[in-house]
Motif scaffolding. Structure first.
Motif, PDB file in Angstrom:
ATOM      1  N   ASN B  34       0.837  -1.191   0.000  1.00  0.00           N
ATOM      2  CA  ASN B  34       0.000   0.000   0.000  1.00  0.00           C
ATOM      3  C   ASN B  34       0.877   1.248   0.000  1.00  0.00           C
ATOM      4  OD1 ASN B  34      -2.294  -1.836   0.550  1.00  0.00           O
ATOM      5  ND2 ASN B  34      -1.356  -1.971   2.581  1.00  0.00           N
ATOM      6  N   TRP B  35       0.314   2.332  -0.516  1.00  0.00           N
ATOM      7  CA  TRP B  35       1.029   3.613  -0.571  1.00  0.00           C
ATOM      8  C   TRP B  35       0.229   4.682   0.178  1.00  0.00           C
ATOM      9  CZ3 TRP B  35       5.839   4.177  -2.576  1.00  0.00           C
ATOM     10  CH2 TRP B  35       6.304   3.214  -3.486  1.00  0.00           C
ATOM     11  N   TYR B  36       0.950   5.490   0.939  1.00  0.00           N
ATOM     12  CA  TYR B  36       0.349   6.579   1.699  1.00  0.00           C
ATOM     13  C   TYR B  36       1.072   7.877   1.375  1.00  0.00           C
ATOM     14  CZ  TYR B  36      -1.601   2.742   4.405  1.00  0.00           C
ATOM     15  OH  TYR B  36      -2.262   1.590   4.778  1.00  0.00           O
ATOM     16  N   GLN B  37       0.316   8.949   1.460  1.00  0.00           N
ATOM     17  CA  GLN B  37       0.858  10.297   1.311  1.00  0.00           C
ATOM     18  C   GLN B  37       0.755  10.997   2.658  1.00  0.00           C
ATOM     19  OE1 GLN B  37      -1.740  13.488  -0.210  1.00  0.00           O
ATOM     20  NE2 GLN B  37      -0.267  13.742  -1.868  1.00  0.00           N
ATOM     21  N   GLN B  38       1.823  11.668   3.055  1.00  0.00           N
ATOM     22  CA  GLN B  38       1.774  12.423   4.305  1.00  0.00           C
ATOM     23  C   GLN B  38       2.278  13.837   4.069  1.00  0.00           C
ATOM     24  OE1 GLN B  38       4.296  11.249   7.648  1.00  0.00           O
ATOM     25  NE2 GLN B  38       2.683  11.848   9.085  1.00  0.00           N
TER      26      GLN B  38
END
Lengths: 119, 105
Positions: B34-38
């Motif tokens: 999974n990929w997350y943006q912060q």
């Protein structure tokens, strides 16, 4: 709208204890698994604990095993993280994040609560 | 534990650029990636789940691919709001682990 709200952070001395809470609203809390993820200042994300929707399955990262305890109260739609034996390296923003089984990704995150461990 | 290695650690780009971030797992993880943006001072936000699925509400300029050990996150045309840090995450086995992050600046 899904909302997660962490609370309980603050300043604590090494060796002390804190209890974090994560309250959920806008979704069926009892259907979701809950994770705690922390982020030390200027660092990346570290998963530290998981509790299943039923509360029957619990996992911890080695870095907190034996010191932290996760629990949930479905009636109150909340999850707690009891943190004992705090160390300097536990200083971080602590996030709760949800996943809906059988999905394994973290759908939504709270805004985080800052824990500072310092003498 | 499964080690997740992202490259590059930081990336300088401009609005309109196409950018690609890679994530490599130290062992096979199928598509449990999974990929997350912060963004600065904010919680992470899910962008891509199961390697290639766009989370609801995420702009279509984001895409993910890969399986096994090698994965990529692409942004087709950078927008000003995309400047952030991106993390990959494996959920194939416990403990769940994240990449070290890629700062897009």
């Amino acid at each position: 709208e899904v909302q997660l709200l962490e609370s309980g952070g603050g300043l604590e001395q090494p060796g002390g204890s804190l209890r974090l809470s994560c309250a959920g609203s806008g979704f069926n809390f009892s259907n979701y698994n809950i994770n705690w993820v922390r982020q030390a200042p200027g660092k990346g994300l570290e998963w530290i604990s998981y509790i299943s929707n039923s509360g029957m399955t619990i996992y911890y990262a080695d870095s907190v095993k034996g010191r932290f305890t996760i629990s949930r109260d479905s009636a109150k739609k909340s999850v707690s993280l009891h943190m004992n034996g705090l160390r300097d390296e536990d200083t971080a923003v602590y996030y709760c994040a949800i996943s809906q089984p059988p999905k394994h990704w973290f759908d939504s995150w709270g805004q985080g609560t800052l824990v500072t461990v310092s003498s | 534990d499964i080690l997740m290695t992202q490259s590059p650690s930081s990336l300088s780009a401009s609005v309109g650029d196409r950018v690609t971030i890679t994530c490599r797992a130290s062992q096979y993880i199928s598509t449990y990636l999974n990929w997350y943006q912060q963004k600065m001072g904010k919680a992470p936000k899910l962008l891509i789940y199961a390697a290639s699925n766009l989370q609801s509400g995420v702009p279509s300029r984001f895409s993910g691919s890969g399986s096994g050990t090698d994965f990529t996150l692409s942004i087709s045309s950078l927008q000003p709001e995309d400047f952030a840090t991106y993390y990959c995450q494996q959920t194939y086995s416990r403990p769940i682990t994240f990449g070290q992050g890629t700062r897009l600046e």
